[in-house]
Design an enzyme around this catalytic site. Sequence first.
Site, short mmCIF file in Angstrom:
data_model
loop_
_atom_site.label_atom_id
_atom_site.label_comp_id
_atom_site.label_asym_id
_atom_site.label_seq_id
_atom_site.Cartn_x
_atom_site.Cartn_y
_atom_site.Cartn_z
CB CYS A 1 -102.61 -43.20 -6.07
SG CYS A 1 -102.29 -44.45 -5.20
C1 BEZ Z 1 -98.58 -45.77 -5.19
O1 BEZ Z 1 -99.16 -45.62 -5.44
O2 BEZ Z 1 -97.20 -46.18 -6.19
C2 BEZ Z 1 -98.20 -47.26 -4.31
C3 BEZ Z 1 -98.85 -46.92 -3.25
C4 BEZ Z 1 -98.86 -47.27 -2.13
C5 BEZ Z 1 -97.66 -48.79 -2.03
C6 BEZ Z 1 -97.41 -49.39 -3.29
C7 BEZ Z 1 -97.32 -48.07 -4.47
#
Ligand code: BEZ
Length: 222
Positions: free
Chosen positions: A46
């Site tokens: 994210c």
């Molecule tokens: C991420 O943004 O890296 C992420 C968020 C939730 C689950 C897996 C990855």
Amino acid sequence: MPGLTLGDTIPNLEVESTHGLIKLHDFVANSWTVLFSHPGDFTPVCTTELGKMAAYADEFSKRGVKLLGLSCDDVLSHVEWTKDIEAYTPGCKVGYPIIADPNREIIKQLNMVEPDEKDSSGHNLPSRALHIVGPDKKIKLSFLYPACTGRNMDEVMRALDSLLLAANHKNKIATPANWKPGEPVVISPSASDQEAKEMFPQGYKTVDLPSKKGYLRFTNVE
Ligand code: BEZ
């Protein structure tokens, strides 16, 4: 409205964001809007996605398109997280609002739920959903990616350019596979040959195919 999909009007929710309270329809107003969700603050993928979105902000703005993010944590958390996002993608400024959805209610109404990712209290996290909303408040395009797969912002921009071009030509053109801005487009099956001659005085080429049905017609538009 769990199945919110193409052609549906987005609900006119009042939501809290890093720019204060927003009513979704007022925010969209008469513009195209990219509404995109993220599983959570302070998560790795994210952080890269929000930075990339901010890095493309000028390109969206040139096209008159607004950006509106959503992540499930509260506004204070979003503000803290923004510092990380801007540090990770130097030169980027997260100028777009990020909606807070700590109770996971908004994501249900916007069809942005990731079924396989839950927080420590067992609530579903947002997926990597992205809706392109038209000035009529209707969904024109949706991407639905799981938490494990970060989005390609070049593809978001390419798809947006296709939508804007089609809308500017009364949806009588469409863009073929792997199209990029500047390349020929196809004439929609909804335009008869007579209509195509009138609409595209620059001319068009019909591809000769075994069926001889004459449905694959290319033209150039701006
Ligand atoms: C991420 O943004 O890296 C992420 C968020 C939730 C689950 C897996 C990855």
